[in-house]
Design a protein around this motif. Structure first.
Motif, mmCIF file in Angstrom:
data_model
loop_
_atom_site.group_PDB
_atom_site.id
_atom_site.type_symbol
_atom_site.label_atom_id
_atom_site.label_comp_id
_atom_site.label_asym_id
_atom_site.label_seq_id
_atom_site.Cartn_x
_atom_site.Cartn_y
_atom_site.Cartn_z
ATOM 1 N N UNK A 128 80.803 21.498 34.964
ATOM 2 C CA UNK A 128 80.293 21.499 33.621
ATOM 3 C C UNK A 128 78.734 21.950 33.689
ATOM 4 N N UNK A 129 77.784 21.056 32.968
ATOM 5 C CA UNK A 129 76.255 21.466 33.129
ATOM 6 C C UNK A 129 75.720 21.662 33.747
ATOM 7 N N UNK A 130 75.855 21.283 35.287
ATOM 8 C CA UNK A 130 74.883 21.034 36.057
ATOM 9 C C UNK A 130 75.869 22.292 36.672
ATOM 10 N N UNK A 131 77.277 22.131 37.114
ATOM 11 C CA UNK A 131 77.994 23.259 37.480
ATOM 12 C C UNK A 131 77.574 24.680 37.282
ATOM 13 N N UNK A 132 77.728 25.001 35.669
ATOM 14 C CA UNK A 132 77.858 26.658 35.249
ATOM 15 C C UNK A 132 76.063 26.944 35.856
ATOM 16 N N UNK A 133 75.238 25.730 35.622
ATOM 17 C CA UNK A 133 73.618 26.599 35.830
ATOM 18 C C UNK A 133 73.472 26.750 36.977
ATOM 19 N N UNK A 134 73.966 26.010 37.855
ATOM 20 C CA UNK A 134 74.154 26.782 39.120
ATOM 21 C C UNK A 134 75.204 27.967 39.657
ATOM 22 N N UNK A 135 76.058 27.805 39.287
ATOM 23 C CA UNK A 135 77.466 29.166 39.130
ATOM 24 C C UNK A 135 76.108 31.064 38.823
ATOM 25 N N UNK B 212 83.489 22.705 43.173
ATOM 26 C CA UNK B 212 83.906 21.510 42.061
ATOM 27 C C UNK B 212 83.327 21.157 41.626
ATOM 28 N N UNK B 213 83.589 21.325 40.009
ATOM 29 C CA UNK B 213 82.643 20.915 39.014
ATOM 30 C C UNK B 213 81.872 21.527 38.649
#
Length: 781
Positions: A436-443, A433-434
């Motif tokens: 954004x910037x952090x979520x994109x990098x995490x994925x 869930x989420x």
């Protein structure tokens, strides 16, 4: 009203003791109006088929022996189960029917379908009488009064009306499986193992909520459990894979069984009548459950090619030979997989359009998720070759592989194949869930992380959530194309929808990764935990919620043996929570934590030297994306306050936010009104900061915004606000944007433990979440 249709196969009715067991299941699991569909008891249908064959061959001695065998078996069942008038009535009817069969044989008037129908009629009558003897309102129904076909096609509207007319709402209705009638009133059969089909048809016509097929196995397995001891029983299987398995010859479910459930919400369960306590296998709609891996063997089959195969012909041929037929196309040819014993009938049906391509074949089919098929194909061929088996025909298709060989795939080789292709590490479902910037990098970093876990776990990204939109695929979302899939396939959802799909996920482990800044989403944590989800949070709200709510969540997580990781909620990727936990686990006692826990406030205070107005630095930080959209949220200090509370709770302190004193990095008057109001009065902020900076300088110190947690024997001090830090102190020398944690403890009293590094940034925060994920996976291994 019919709520559930139960079906019991021949093995469940093969003896008087089995009838008694079935009756006890009916007592526990049915209510008035429900239907119970039954097959012929034991091997009765096989015996009737032998009788028909002997009759055709005019072998009178064998015919007489089989009639005696049928009489003895049915008489034994009746005698052991029924008493008094019920027994006498049943024996009289049985004798009358066997006498009628003998007369038809004598007069050359016997017909196959009416003969075969006796097995189900006898089962339904006996079970209904036995239930009546147990003081249960029960009646037997002949399905020939319920199901009518015209030229082989079911008359659905008429059949639904007949079911409404004849099914009694106050009784348990015991219905014959396998048989129906045509418009002329003649008996027709629905194919071998057609009782399952009868049950799902009946459920469809009666608008039942559920079909429960009781059988001699505990459910649907990855392969035949009688041949492979490590066969995996699945709790849920999607209808598409179940249908494919049926066409490929898997004996648990049959191809026609699922067709009446298409486009319905009727639940189908496969349960063991021998072990009622065993969990069933539910056959569920597509999209509600991940796809599984299966191996099913094929023995003594032929491969036929057919020219101009017309719609409906496969179904007609399946009915003709009483066996499911699988067909596919390869290199412009249409193939049929046919039991060798039925090849002549099939070739004759097509009248010159069918030819034998390969004969006397054995082999296996591997059914698996589409993304797994290519690698499983290579692995299966290599495994067979290693055992001196070279496939004679290979077909790879969407969701399955067909490997046809000369040799029979025996139990030993099937076990090896199962170990190589099916038995793998536990599976973890990941919901993020989420985005954004952090979520994109995490994925983007996920693929590399998945490889690190591959020996022990298969981790699949099954859900992506952004605001009120959800992309869900229980078999796994392709990480490489996740943005494209999200744009084209994501749908609006609500909380209940999300909880429902998580409840359906049949993974060994489920992990919800919260990279939102949403308080509302964090309030779902208790419900996620109730669904056995581990939690990873970059969200600070749950960790700083009301103490009672927080403690209840912690207790629930502990009771369910789950984990909650939230290292990035404080310090981004810095291992602060890890360090505090390690110190305490080693016997140390934390006495003081002071630091700067906000990358934004660190940057502002470290950059400020009086040459540039503080308000200009705030606007610069806003432009660079260092602040919240309204920077006053950062200047308020509330974010730091929450982080200090998380650290306090990590030390076992029972504090709430109100227990932490807070003074903002701005005058209180600037918190009122809009952002434009703030800009109009920015001089007030500059005067405020200049005054504090002057005071700090007068004390040979610099201006910092810190959090402090101090623990003595009698007192806990917790505060967030402006401090004057002596020049030369670790806090004074802070690199702009860094977080710093100065930790004093029993062992680090004179010389503090200092943890310092970037306190913000999408890369380091994503890395911190991956660190939590790695820790979690290692601890559920």
């Amino acid at each position: 009203m019919t709520q559930t249709v139960h079906k019991f196969g021949g093995s469940s009715l093969s003896s008087a003791q089995r009838y008694e067991r079935v009756a006890s299941i009916i007592l526990e699991h049915t209510q008035p109006g429900d239907c119970v569909v039954v097959s012929a008891a034991g091997k009765t249908t096989d015996t009737l088929v032998k009788l028909w064959q002997s009759y055709q061959q005019q072998d009178t001695h064998v015919v007489a022996d089989i009639l005696l065998q049928l009489n003895n078996h049915q008489t034994d069942l009746i005698t052991q189960l029924l008493h008094a008038d019920l027994k006498r009535t049943a024996l009289t009817r049985l004798h009358s029917e066997l006498t009628a069969i003998s007369e038809l044989i004598k007069n050359q008037g016997l017909k196959e379908a009416p003969l075969l129908a006796h097995g189900e009629v006898w089962s339904a009558r006996l079970l209904a009488l036995y239930l009546t003897q147990l003081n249960i309102n029960a009646c037997d129904l002949d399905a020939r009064t319920l199901f009518t076909l015209n030229n082989g096609q079911l008359l659905h509207t008429q059949n639904a009306q007949q079911c409404a007319k004849f099914i009694t709402p106050d009784y348990i209705n015991v219905v014959t499986g396998f048989i129906a009638s045509n418009t002329l009133g003649d008996t027709v059969t629905l194919g071998r193992n057609g009782s399952d089909y009868s049950a799902t048809l009946l459920a469809n016509y009666c608008h039942a909520k559920q079909v429960c097929i009781w059988t001699d196995t505990q459910g649907v397995y990855s392969t035949d459990p009688r041949k492979v001891s490590k066969a995996v029983k699945y709790n849920k299987v999607c209808r598409g894979q179940a249908n494919l398995l049926a066409r490929l010859g898997n004996p648990v479910l049959h191809a026609k069984t699922l067709s009446p459930l298409r486009n319905s919400d009727i639940k189908l369960s496969v349960r063991s009548s021998f072990d009622v306590q065993a969990t069933p296998t539910d056959i569920v709609k597509e999209g509600n459950v991940k796809q599984k891996r299966f191996i099913t063997t094929l023995n003594n089959i032929d491969l036929l090619t057919v020219e101009k195969l017309a719609e409906g012909e496969v179904a007609d041929v399946s009915q003709l030979i009483q066996h499911s037929i699988h067909h596919f196309s390869q290199n412009g040819e249409t193939y049929l997989v046919v039991p060798s014993a039925s090849t002549y009938k099939v070739v004759s049906y097509f009248e010159g359009r069918a030819n034998i391509s390969e004969s006397s074949l054995n082999g296996c089919a591997v059914v698996a998720p589409v993304n797994d098929i290519s690698k499983l194909n290579v692995l299966a061929i290599d495994t067979l070759n290693a055992h001196a088996i070279e496939p004679r025909f290979i077909h790879q298709d969407s969701g399955y592989i067909l490997l046809l060989t000369d040799q029979v795939i025996d139990s030993d080789i099937l076990s090896v194949l199962h170990d190589k292709l099916i038995n793998k590490g536990q599976e973890v479902a990941l919901i993020i869930a989420g985005l954004g910037n952090v979520g994109e990098v995490f994925i983007e970093q996920l693929s590399a992380q998945f490889e690190r876990f591959s020996d022990d776990f298969t981790i699949k990204l099954v859900g992506l959530i952004r605001s009120e939109t959800l992309l869900f695929n229980p078999s796994g979302i392709n990480i490489a194309d996740w943005k494209t899939h999200f744009l084209s396939e994501s749908k609006a959802y609500n909380n209940q929808t999300l909880l429902n799909i998580i409840s359906e996920l049949d993974y060994e482990h489920k992990v919800v990764v919260d990279i939102t800044a949403s308080e509302a989403f964090s309030q779902l944590y208790p419900e996620f935990v109730a669904l056995d989800c581990h939690l990873i949070s970059a969200n600070k709200y749950a960790g700083t919620a009301d103490t009672a709510w927080y403690k209840a969540l912690r207790t629930s997580i502990s009771e369910r043996n789950l984990h909650w990781r939230y290292n990035t909620s404080v310090g981004a990727g810095l291992p602060v929570n890890f360090a505090l936990a390690d110190l305490q686990n080693s016997g140390d006692k934390i006495t003081r934590i002071e630091g700067v826990f906000s990358g934004t406030l660190s940057w502002l205070c470290s950059k400020f030297d009086g040459t540039i107005p503080f308000s200009d630095l705030v606007l610069e930080a806003q432009k660079m994306g260092f602040t919240e959209p309204d920077p006053r949220e950062d200047l308020s200090g509330r974010d730091m306050q929450r982080k200090l509370l998380i650290l306090a709770r990590e030390l076992g302190l029972e504090l709430d936010l109100d227990d932490i004193s807070l003074s903002a990095l701005m005058p209180e008057t600037l918190a009122i009104g809009s952002w434009d109001d703030f800009l109009a009065n920015e001089s007030t902020l500059n005067d405020f900061i200049d005054a504090h900076a002057a005071n700090a300088k007068a004390q040979s110190s610099v201006l910092r915004y810190t959090g402090l947690l101090e623990i003595t024997e009698n007192k806990v001090t917790a505060q967030v606000g402006i401090t004057y830090t002596p020049i030369g102190d670790a806090l004074a020398n802070l690199t702009p944007g860094d977080n710093i944690f100065v930790i004093n403890s029993k062992w680090y009293s004179a010389n503090a433990l200092v943890i310092q590094g970037p306190g913000a940034g999408k890369e380091v925060t994503a890395a911190g979440i991956h660190s939590d994920l790695y820790w979690l996976v290692q601890n559920i291994k």
